[in-house]
Write an enzyme that holds these catalytic residues in place. Structure first.
Site, short mmCIF file in Angstrom:
data_model
loop_
_atom_site.label_atom_id
_atom_site.label_comp_id
_atom_site.label_asym_id
_atom_site.label_seq_id
_atom_site.Cartn_x
_atom_site.Cartn_y
_atom_site.Cartn_z
N ASN A 9 48.05 -18.52 -34.26
CA ASN A 9 46.95 -18.72 -33.30
C ASN A 9 46.83 -20.22 -33.06
OD1 ASN A 9 44.60 -18.78 -31.82
ND2 ASN A 9 43.34 -17.73 -33.32
N LYS A 16 46.64 -22.13 -36.58
CA LYS A 16 46.30 -21.28 -37.71
C LYS A 16 47.38 -20.21 -37.85
CE LYS A 16 41.27 -21.92 -37.48
NZ LYS A 16 41.33 -23.04 -36.52
N ARG A 91 48.71 -14.98 -30.72
CA ARG A 91 47.53 -14.75 -29.89
C ARG A 91 47.71 -15.55 -28.61
NH1 ARG A 91 41.30 -16.80 -30.88
NH2 ARG A 91 40.38 -15.67 -29.11
N ASN A 209 31.67 -19.63 -32.50
CA ASN A 209 31.69 -20.83 -31.65
C ASN A 209 31.97 -20.44 -30.21
OD1 ASN A 209 31.62 -23.76 -31.33
ND2 ASN A 209 33.79 -23.57 -30.85
N GLY A 210 32.82 -19.43 -30.03
CA GLY A 210 32.96 -18.74 -28.76
C GLY A 210 32.26 -17.40 -28.90
N GLU A 329 28.63 -12.31 -38.44
CA GLU A 329 28.84 -11.83 -39.80
C GLU A 329 28.00 -12.56 -40.84
OE1 GLU A 329 33.04 -12.06 -40.62
OE2 GLU A 329 33.54 -11.24 -38.64
#
Length: 396
Positions: A9, A16, A91, A209-210, A329
């Site tokens: 990603n 990541k 991704r 954050n998004g 979460e």
């Protein structure tokens, strides 16, 4: 020797990665390369969380994506005892109209994905850099692109439409929706947790954050808050969310801002950061008594509540509400506020379960089941990559 799928990603200055054993879906290792543009830092951990390696290049030592991928590949080779790298899953933010599911990448597919960069200029070019690098470095290694937009292709045409002339719409200007890999994972997890929600009408709030929200009917996307770009919908860490187009015209005509300045404003200087004047980090805002921090949190929860009503209308009712991603979460205070706003829908929280993190956090008398479910986009990418490889092997 067990086959593994490497999941990558990539952002503008970070990569990541994680590796999963294909057969068992066991996480073997995960890590990141951060701050690549000025002071790169690498860290890798085992699946159990043990730190395997760290490296800090220090300030003033920028690392290009290609070099970073090469370093990660060397690390994997040196720590891959007992495992064989079978494929890499990536991704990719935008699949446009052409890609409605995962696809194995070759030169022609990469060219098609590069043509979609104008639809996601801050994300797509970076997503494609490691794909291009690995095609050059390891052309024999299967690579699979998994798209954040693909899950939403099941939406009705009306849900994807803008009220614009046909000649503009035909150029690909429509509502795509994003965070699809996260929503797809939640849809895959729901049957074991809540069969009624899995078969019924569920709103999922991917809050991080998004941030975005998605209305699901029997596990399929029917509406979402993000549209043509990932700046639409809810206010986010630094992104403004939905904005009257007239504001953009005002910024250009009256304040003399050019397109790059407007882009910087709506993607990097707005949202929680812009409203609070402090930070886009929800944890810091919740800990602060500053008026700007309180306003940012209030606006965030209010907008979520507004969109909850809109998505419930698209579903013609709601059976379950699911919170996921970083804020969803880990911030019980946000979940509590949103559910209080949604009391008119019959939503009731169990305060103790909410503070404990769930997964089931709705009260026994709640008309709507409420859940906090960790998402796992990386595992979803690994599953897609494995499935595509197996399908190709069966067809061969």
């Amino acid at each position: 020797m067990a086959d593994v799928v490497l999941v990558i990603n990539t952002g503008s200055s970070s990569i990541k990665f994680s590796a999963f054993e294909m057969a068992s879906e066991t996480l073997v290792l995960r890590g990141s390369m951060d701050a690549m543009s000025n002071a790169p830092v690498f860290q890798a951990k085992s699946g159990s969380g043990e730190v395997l390696e760290t490296r800090d290049w220090g300030a003033g030592n920028a690392l290009a994506h290609e070099a970073a991928i090469g370093f990660i590949a060397d690390f994997l080779r040196s720590h891959g005892s007992g495992h064989r790298l079978a494929a890499v899953g990536h991704r990719v933010v935008h699949g446009g109209m052409e890609f409605s599911g995962p696809v194995r990448v070759d030169g022609a597919v990469l060219t098609a994905l590069e043509a979609l960069c104008p639809l996601a200029p801050l994300h797509q070019p970076h997503n494609l850099k490691p794909i291009r690098a690995l095609l050059e470095q390891r052309p024999e290694l299967p690579q699979v692109a998994c798209f954040d937009t693909a899950y939403h292709r099941t939406q009705p045409e009306l849900a994807q439409a803008f009220a614009l002339p046909a000649d503009i719409v035909e150029r690909g200007v429509r509502r795509y929706g994003f965070h699809g890999l996260s929503y797809e994972y939640i849809a895959s997890a729901l049957p074991a947790l809540d069969p009624i929600a899995a078969r019924g009408r569920t709103v999922v709030a991917h809050l991080g954050n998004g941030s975005s929200m998605c209305a699901m009917l029997a596990g399929k996307s029917v509406a979402s808050t993000m549209g043509f770009t990932a700046v639409d919908g809810l206010p986010m860490g630094t992104r403004c969310g939905s904005l009257d187009p007239g504001v953009i015209l005002y910024l250009i005509d009256q304040l003399g801002m050019d397109t790059r300045a407007v882009q910087d404003l709506i993607y990097k200087r707005s949202g929680l950061l812009g409203v609070s004047g402090m930070t886009g980090d929800m944890r810091a805002l919740l800990d602060s008594d500053a008026p700007g921090a309180r306003l940012a949190v209030d606006l965030y929860c209010y907008r979520i509540a507004r969109e909850l009503g809109s998505l419930a209308a698209a579903l013609q009712g709601i059976d379950a509400l699911v919170f996921t991603a970083g804020i969803g979460e880990h911030a019980p205070a946000i979940r509590d506020r949103v559910c209080r706003h949604g009391a008119w829908l019959g939503i009731r929280l169990d305060a103790r379960a909410n503070d404990g993190g769930g997964p089931r956090i709705g009260a026994t008398d709640s008309a709507v089941a409420v859940w906090a479910i960790p998402t796992n986009e990386e595992l979803m990418i690994a599953r897609h990559t494995r499935a595509l490889l197996e399908a190709r092997a069966s067809a061969a």
